[in-house]
Scaffold this motif. Structure first.
Motif, short mmCIF file in Angstrom:
data_model
loop_
_atom_site.label_atom_id
_atom_site.label_comp_id
_atom_site.label_asym_id
_atom_site.label_seq_id
_atom_site.Cartn_x
_atom_site.Cartn_y
_atom_site.Cartn_z
N ILE A 95 39.07 30.79 42.67
CA ILE A 95 38.95 29.72 41.69
C ILE A 95 37.68 28.95 42.00
O ILE A 95 37.58 28.32 43.06
N SER A 96 36.70 29.04 41.12
CA SER A 96 35.45 28.32 41.34
C SER A 96 35.07 27.57 40.07
O SER A 96 35.46 27.95 38.97
N ALA A 97 34.33 26.50 40.25
CA ALA A 97 33.87 25.70 39.12
C ALA A 97 32.39 25.96 38.90
O ALA A 97 31.60 25.87 39.84
N GLN A 128 40.72 44.05 40.57
CA GLN A 128 39.81 44.74 39.65
C GLN A 128 40.35 44.75 38.23
O GLN A 128 39.60 44.56 37.26
N GLN A 129 41.66 44.93 38.10
CA GLN A 129 42.27 44.94 36.77
C GLN A 129 42.17 43.57 36.11
O GLN A 129 41.87 43.46 34.92
N PHE A 130 42.39 42.51 36.88
CA PHE A 130 42.33 41.17 36.32
C PHE A 130 40.92 40.81 35.87
O PHE A 130 40.72 40.20 34.81
N LEU A 131 39.92 41.20 36.67
CA LEU A 131 38.54 40.82 36.38
C LEU A 131 37.88 41.69 35.31
O LEU A 131 36.77 41.39 34.87
N LYS A 132 38.56 42.73 34.87
CA LYS A 132 38.00 43.62 33.86
C LYS A 132 37.73 42.91 32.55
O LYS A 132 36.74 43.18 31.87
N LYS A 133 38.63 42.03 32.16
CA LYS A 133 38.49 41.38 30.85
C LYS A 133 39.20 40.04 30.88
O LYS A 133 40.13 39.83 31.67
N PRO A 134 38.77 39.11 30.04
CA PRO A 134 39.47 37.82 29.95
C PRO A 134 40.84 38.00 29.30
O PRO A 134 41.00 38.85 28.42
N TYR A 135 41.80 37.22 29.73
CA TYR A 135 43.14 37.33 29.19
C TYR A 135 43.43 36.16 28.26
O TYR A 135 43.37 35.00 28.66
N LYS A 136 43.71 36.49 27.01
CA LYS A 136 44.00 35.47 26.01
C LYS A 136 45.38 34.88 26.29
O LYS A 136 46.33 35.59 26.60
N ILE A 137 45.47 33.57 26.16
CA ILE A 137 46.73 32.89 26.40
C ILE A 137 47.55 32.86 25.12
O ILE A 137 47.11 32.29 24.11
N PRO A 138 48.72 33.47 25.10
CA PRO A 138 49.56 33.45 23.90
C PRO A 138 49.88 32.02 23.48
O PRO A 138 50.02 31.13 24.34
N TYR A 185 36.63 33.10 37.90
CA TYR A 185 37.52 33.77 38.84
C TYR A 185 36.79 34.80 39.69
O TYR A 185 37.19 35.10 40.81
N LYS A 186 35.71 35.33 39.16
CA LYS A 186 34.90 36.27 39.91
C LYS A 186 33.99 35.50 40.86
O LYS A 186 33.19 34.67 40.43
N LEU A 187 34.11 35.77 42.15
CA LEU A 187 33.26 35.11 43.14
C LEU A 187 32.00 35.94 43.32
O LEU A 187 31.97 36.90 44.08
N ASP A 188 30.96 35.57 42.58
CA ASP A 188 29.69 36.30 42.64
C ASP A 188 28.89 35.85 43.86
O ASP A 188 29.34 34.99 44.63
N PRO A 189 27.72 36.43 44.09
CA PRO A 189 26.93 36.06 45.27
C PRO A 189 26.63 34.56 45.38
O PRO A 189 26.62 34.01 46.49
#
Length: 217
Positions: free
Chosen positions: A70-72, A160-170, A197-201
């Motif tokens: 979790i990053s801002a 990897q599965q979570f970071l593949k695509k954004p998940y729309k909130i129903p 959510y992806k912790l990049d460099p």
């Protein structure tokens, strides 16, 4: 798999993903086996009462972790410092230390209650700690990392599965979250746009710098 759950809005997309990812009822139950605020989850993870959890970045340095957290990006709105008398938020770990690193004195407030305070008191003198960190370091602030005990393969696959695509909130989940927190749906959606959510460099560099600076306070 015993997976801890922090019931803050910032992890709402991940919890939606997990419901879809875990297929049978036994696994689904495991997801909700341990619930709590960040400080409680940190203790549960340290004592191995849970197999995996988003733990506070300040306690993650010696743990097996993924580049999921979790990053801002800049501001976050849910980690505040209200200038005045010193008071920590017992729910928190990283944010209390961040206030010290930034050399700020006041009351630390995190999570959904902080976001609600921010939205209802926009004219207050409350400071957004992630925003201040970005202004001084030009880096996103990392509040938590997904860490685990045991073999990494399952957790890496999950990440990897979570970071593949954004998940729309129903809509029904968004509605329920709004009713539970007292935060309007549009504000929840805007808030989630502030989270990465992806912790990049850049995020990992920021984390390294924060951990180094935390040893000096």
């Amino acid at each position: 798999m015993i997976f801890a759950k922090i019931e803050y809005l910032n992890l709402l997309p991940f919890h939606i993903f997990m419901k879809r990812y875990l297929r049978n009822s036994q696994q689904s139950h495991a997801l909700y086996y341990k619930k709590g605020v960040p400080s409680q989850i940190n203790k549960a993870f340290k004592t191995r009462r849970v197999d995996a959890a988003f733990i506070s970045s300040i306690v993650s340095s010696r743990c097996q972790c993924l580049d999921l957290g979790i990053s801002a990006k800049k501001e976050v709105q849910s980690v505040l410092l209200i200038p005045g008398a010193h008071k920590i938020d017992t729910d928190s770990a990283s944010s209390n230390v961040l206030a010290k690193v930034l050399n700020l004195e006041g009351e630390v407030l995190i999570g959904d209650k902080a976001l609600k305070y921010y939205l209802q008191n926009k004219d207050s003198k409350a400071l957004d700690l992630a925003k201040l960190w970005y202004e001084r370091q030009r880096l996103p602030f990392v509040f938590a990392r997904l860490c685990y005990h045991g073999k990494p393969s399952e957790y890496k696959k999950l990440s990897q599965q979570f970071l593949k695509k954004p998940y729309k909130i129903p809509y029904y989940i968004l509605q329920a979250s709004s009713q539970k927190t007292g935060i309007p749906k549009k504000d929840i959606l805007h808030y989630l746009e502030l989270i990465d959510y992806k912790l990049d460099p850049h995020a990992l560099l920021s984390l390294k710098r924060f951990l180094r600076l935390s040893k000096k306070v």
